[in-house]
Design a protein around this motif. Structure first.
Motif, short mmCIF file in Angstrom:
data_model
loop_
_atom_site.label_atom_id
_atom_site.label_comp_id
_atom_site.label_asym_id
_atom_site.label_seq_id
_atom_site.Cartn_x
_atom_site.Cartn_y
_atom_site.Cartn_z
N GLU A 1 16.14 8.70 13.66
CA GLU A 1 15.27 9.87 13.48
C GLU A 1 15.61 10.61 12.19
N TRP A 2 16.88 10.75 11.89
CA TRP A 2 17.31 11.43 10.67
C TRP A 2 16.74 10.72 9.45
N VAL A 3 16.85 9.39 9.41
CA VAL A 3 16.35 8.60 8.27
C VAL A 3 14.83 8.74 8.14
N LEU A 4 14.13 8.63 9.25
CA LEU A 4 12.67 8.73 9.21
C LEU A 4 12.24 10.10 8.69
N ARG A 5 12.87 11.16 9.17
CA ARG A 5 12.50 12.52 8.72
C ARG A 5 12.82 12.68 7.23
N LYS A 6 13.96 12.17 6.79
CA LYS A 6 14.35 12.28 5.37
C LYS A 6 13.33 11.59 4.47
N LYS B 1 0.81 -1.22 0.00
CA LYS B 1 0.00 0.00 0.00
C LYS B 1 0.84 1.27 0.00
N GLY B 2 2.15 1.12 -0.17
CA GLY B 2 3.00 2.30 -0.28
C GLY B 2 3.69 2.73 1.00
N GLY B 3 3.52 1.94 2.08
CA GLY B 3 4.18 2.26 3.34
C GLY B 3 5.59 1.68 3.40
N TRP B 4 6.17 1.76 4.58
CA TRP B 4 7.57 1.40 4.77
C TRP B 4 7.71 0.27 5.80
N PHE B 5 8.80 -0.47 5.69
CA PHE B 5 9.19 -1.43 6.72
C PHE B 5 10.62 -1.09 7.16
N VAL B 6 10.75 -0.77 8.45
CA VAL B 6 12.04 -0.36 9.01
C VAL B 6 12.50 -1.42 10.02
N SER B 7 13.69 -1.94 9.82
CA SER B 7 14.26 -2.91 10.75
C SER B 7 15.34 -2.23 11.58
N THR B 8 15.19 -2.24 12.90
CA THR B 8 16.24 -1.73 13.78
C THR B 8 16.88 -2.94 14.45
N GLN B 9 18.22 -2.98 14.43
CA GLN B 9 18.95 -4.20 14.75
C GLN B 9 20.03 -3.96 15.80
N PHE B 10 19.88 -4.71 16.91
CA PHE B 10 20.86 -4.60 17.98
C PHE B 10 22.24 -4.96 17.47
N THR B 11 23.23 -4.21 17.94
CA THR B 11 24.58 -4.32 17.41
C THR B 11 25.60 -4.33 18.54
N LEU B 12 26.54 -5.27 18.48
CA LEU B 12 27.70 -5.23 19.35
C LEU B 12 28.87 -4.73 18.51
N VAL B 13 29.26 -3.50 18.76
CA VAL B 13 30.29 -2.86 17.94
C VAL B 13 31.65 -3.51 18.23
N PRO B 14 32.34 -3.98 17.17
CA PRO B 14 33.65 -4.59 17.39
C PRO B 14 34.72 -3.54 17.64
#
Length: 204
Positions: free
Chosen positions: A127-132, A56-69
């Motif tokens: 937030e930056w990505v969502l606003r863009k 229907k034209g919407g978005w799917f956003v995946s936020t992914q937990f990260t252990l920074v090396p």
């Protein structure tokens, strides 16, 4: 602007931590025997909503937990997490690795954001990505309800995104914890089921 006035083109399903290392039997948590049936079945429950919203034209956003090396690839792990999950090791939740990835059932996401703490907004580009992308409404689900989901919902709310939390599109390691967390979010945002959101989106 009310929830009803926001078009689907400005609406996103945002999932928290639906990654192989959390959910797949061969992932970090699966190898350690850490899991729950409600968590394991979450991708299948969410998939119809993700598919319909994108159709229907919407978005799917995946936020992914990260252990920074860091040096030698050793992950930077917060002391509280190290105490809670002592089995976490080098290579777990590593950016670009299989375990860090969104589960196959929900691939591909339209937007992917690495997160380093409970909230997907904390020190990330979310937030930056969502606003863009012009996204104004977030339908949030994932794991765990009392951790990443609740923190992300509250941070979404204070940033003036129209926010919905999925009562059956979120899960914790036990039902009582999940239900307590959902009840605590009722003053913060709308609580809805996957079926209710599918019906609304289909009718839009």
């Amino acid at each position: 602007m009310s929830h009803a006035d926001i078009p689907l083109s400005k609406t996103a399903l945002l999932t928290v931590d639906l990654q192989n290392d959390f959910i797949h039997p061969d992932g970090a948590y699966g190898r350690a025997g850490q899991g729950a049936p409600e968590i394991a079945t979450l991708p299948a429950r969410i998939k119809p909503l993700a598919d319909l919203l994108r159709q229907k034209g919407g978005w799917f956003v995946s936020t992914q937990f990260t252990l920074v090396p860091a040096k030698g690839g050793e992950p930077l792990i917060s002391p509280h997490l190290k105490e809670l999950r002592p089995f976490l090791k080098k290579g777990d939740f590593l950016p670009g690795a299989w375990g860090h990835s969104l589960v196959d059932e929900l691939q591909p996401a339209d937007l992917t954001v690495e997160k380093i703490a409970y909230s997907a907004f904390y020190m990330t580009r979310l937030e930056w990505v969502l606003r863009k992308c012009g996204i104004e409404k977030l339908i949030i689900g994932g794991i765990v309800t009392n951790g990443g989901v609740a923190s992300t919902v509250r941070d979404s709310h204070v940033r003036d995104f129209a926010t919905v939390v999925l009562s059956d599109g979120s899960a914790a390691f036990n039902t009582a914890t999940h239900e307590t967390a959902i009840a605590a979010l009722k003053p913060v945002c709308r609580v809805a089921t996957i079926a209710e959101m599918i019906d609304e989106i289909a009718a839009a």
